[in-house]
Write an enzyme that holds these catalytic residues in place. Structure first.
Site, mmCIF file in Angstrom:
data_model
loop_
_atom_site.group_PDB
_atom_site.id
_atom_site.type_symbol
_atom_site.label_atom_id
_atom_site.label_comp_id
_atom_site.label_asym_id
_atom_site.label_seq_id
_atom_site.Cartn_x
_atom_site.Cartn_y
_atom_site.Cartn_z
ATOM 1 N N HIS A 1 -0.924 -0.038 5.754
ATOM 2 C CA HIS A 1 -1.499 0.945 6.684
ATOM 3 C C HIS A 1 -0.603 2.155 6.908
ATOM 4 O O HIS A 1 -0.168 2.442 8.026
ATOM 5 C CB HIS A 1 -1.846 0.270 8.013
ATOM 6 C CG HIS A 1 -2.973 -0.703 7.917
ATOM 7 N ND1 HIS A 1 -3.662 -1.162 9.011
ATOM 8 C CD2 HIS A 1 -3.535 -1.328 6.848
ATOM 9 C CE1 HIS A 1 -4.596 -2.010 8.622
ATOM 10 N NE2 HIS A 1 -4.532 -2.116 7.299
ATOM 11 N N TYR B 1 -9.734 -10.928 10.401
ATOM 12 C CA TYR B 1 -9.882 -11.498 9.072
ATOM 13 C C TYR B 1 -10.035 -13.013 9.197
ATOM 14 O O TYR B 1 -9.251 -13.672 9.882
ATOM 15 C CB TYR B 1 -8.679 -11.134 8.203
ATOM 16 C CG TYR B 1 -8.618 -9.651 7.921
ATOM 17 C CD1 TYR B 1 -9.533 -9.056 7.065
ATOM 18 C CD2 TYR B 1 -7.673 -8.843 8.537
ATOM 19 C CE1 TYR B 1 -9.497 -7.694 6.812
ATOM 20 C CE2 TYR B 1 -7.628 -7.477 8.288
ATOM 21 C CZ TYR B 1 -8.545 -6.915 7.430
ATOM 22 O OH TYR B 1 -8.507 -5.552 7.192
ATOM 23 N N GLU C 1 -15.015 3.340 9.733
ATOM 24 C CA GLU C 1 -15.577 4.405 10.567
ATOM 25 C C GLU C 1 -15.408 5.785 9.944
ATOM 26 O O GLU C 1 -14.408 6.063 9.285
ATOM 27 C CB GLU C 1 -14.872 4.442 11.931
ATOM 28 C CG GLU C 1 -15.039 3.198 12.764
ATOM 29 C CD GLU C 1 -14.339 3.300 14.118
ATOM 30 O OE1 GLU C 1 -14.476 2.356 14.908
ATOM 31 O OE2 GLU C 1 -13.665 4.336 14.383
ATOM 32 N N GLN D 1 0.812 -1.214 0.000
ATOM 33 C CA GLN D 1 0.000 0.000 0.000
ATOM 34 C C GLN D 1 0.848 1.267 0.000
ATOM 35 O O GLN D 1 0.315 2.370 0.004
ATOM 36 C CB GLN D 1 -0.922 -0.004 1.225
ATOM 37 C CG GLN D 1 -1.913 -1.144 1.231
ATOM 38 C CD GLN D 1 -2.683 -1.245 2.538
ATOM 39 O OE1 GLN D 1 -2.449 -0.500 3.490
ATOM 40 N NE2 GLN D 1 -3.620 -2.184 2.597
ATOM 41 N N TYR E 1 -10.010 7.288 19.905
ATOM 42 C CA TYR E 1 -11.042 6.709 19.039
ATOM 43 C C TYR E 1 -11.048 5.180 19.063
ATOM 44 O O TYR E 1 -11.728 4.556 18.257
ATOM 45 C CB TYR E 1 -10.920 7.322 17.638
ATOM 46 C CG TYR E 1 -11.318 8.783 17.738
ATOM 47 C CD1 TYR E 1 -12.629 9.184 17.564
ATOM 48 C CD2 TYR E 1 -10.392 9.734 18.159
ATOM 49 C CE1 TYR E 1 -13.014 10.505 17.754
ATOM 50 C CE2 TYR E 1 -10.773 11.057 18.357
ATOM 51 C CZ TYR E 1 -12.088 11.430 18.160
ATOM 52 O OH TYR E 1 -12.468 12.739 18.379
#
Length: 360
Positions: A136, A250, A229, A72, A239
């Site tokens: 991430h 997963y 979210e 990513q 949070y």
């Protein structure tokens, strides 16, 4: 130019015309407007391109630092300074390679007058610690109304517990001055053991961020097999990730104690289960698509290859509409242009820059 009719909703659904401005972009990730109808587009492998108003795509801009284009990672978000017309300053974030692993980094630069190179490239911030991971990175940039910069940071997947640790930047929103220094009113300045750049904690992987009409920061983040979210990160608040989540591991099974709430941890404004894999986020301030869409929030979905329109009332999401299913491409970024129209990037081997035109 394809014609796509929006699905029926409570508000009149305008007909949309999909105008492809540019194609053959390799996994484009972010879009920024720099005036006179021109745009900057990042390609994840490490290229920054200048796009003319007619969609003409320039060659890669020189001066982009080396990126770690793995998984990513790569060249990710780009944002133009609010005074770009005068100072030609841009900000961009990327996966920065290193011996000890990679990390999300934020840099500033000046775009040369001819648009062909970056000058005065300065790294403003590096996420700590570096991690050997291809996942991430977060990496959305938002300029605040006070001139500071928000940057979203992922928890790098394998280090999810660190999202609760104030001694690192994993799973955090950070707030910086434009020179990379720490604003003295950041919530953890002076807190023993806490990094002063931190604005909020307990996040997973935020790939959408924008300022709302109320001037507040809005973000969204990927959940784990459910529990994507939308949050409004406030100074010093937690949070919850990974202590509370509406997702699951997963392959199934609860995460931690399987909690969805805990005192001292914030609930999301809105959540998606199953996951939509959200990316890109923009409020539509114009009335170009009719009054029913003005003030709505638009979010791209990587998983379902569509655009979501969220109607808000009193700060809450009251209705969701799914658009552009026929396009069948991963929507990576969503922006409102200076012309009041919506612009999209599709995350494909041959990705596209799209402008949504209102139909007749």
């Amino acid at each position: 130019m394809a014609v796509i009719c929006a699905a029926a909703g409570a508000q009149p659904a305008p007909e949309l015309r999909v105008e492809v401005l540019a194609g053959d972009l390799e996994h484009p990730w972010a879009l920024a407007f720099i005036g006179d109808g021109r745009m900057l587009v990042t390609e994840r492998p490490g290229r920054l391109r200048l796009v003319q108003p007619d969609g003409a795509l320039g060659p890669p801009i020189a001066g982009v630092p080396q990126v770690d284009a793995v998984g990513q990672g790569g060249l990710l978000d780009v944002a133009a300074d609010s005074d770009f017309v005068r100072n030609r300053t841009i900000y961009f974030c990327y996966a920065e390679p290193g011996i000890a692993g990679n990390a999300t980094a934020l840099a500033s630069a000046r775009l040369s007058p001819d648009g062909q190179r970056l000058e005065q490239v300065t790294v403003l911030f590096r996420q700590r610690p570096r991690v050997r991971s291809s996942l991430h990175f977060g990496c959305r940039i938002v300029e605040n109304t006070d001139g500071t910069l928000f940057l979203t940071l992922g928890e790098r997947f394998f280090r999810m517990q660190e999202a609760q640790n104030l001694a690192n930047h994993l799973g955090k929103v950070v707030r910086l001055r434009k020179d990379g220094s720490v604003p003295p009113d950041n919530p953890f300045v002076g807190t023993a053991g806490a990094l002063p750049e931190i604005w909020s904690i307990g996040h997973r992987n935020m790939q959408g961020a924008t300022l709302g009409p109320d001037g507040r920061l809005w973000t969204h983040e990927h959940g784990p097999q459910g529990g994507d979210e939308i949050n409004l990160p406030e100074a010093g608040k937690n949070y919850g990730w990974p202590v509370i989540t509406y997702g699951e591991n997963y392959g199934g099974g609860k995460i931690g104690a399987g909690l969805t709430a805990r005192p001292g941890m914030e609930q999301p404004l809105y959540q998606w289960t199953p996951s939509i894999a959200p990316s890109g986020m923009a409020f539509l301030r114009s009335a170009r698509y009719g009054p029913g869409w003005q003030g709505n929030l638009f979010v791209g979905s990587l998983k379902f290859h569509l655009l979501l329109r969220l109607e808000l009332r009193d700060g809450k999401v009251v209705r969701e509409q799914r658009l552009l299913q026929q396009l069948d491409q991963r929507i990576r970024d969503v922006r409102e242009g200076p012309d009041g129209l919506l612009y999209l990037l599709t995350d494909e081997d041959r990705g596209q820059l799209i402008r949504l035109q209102p139909g007749r």
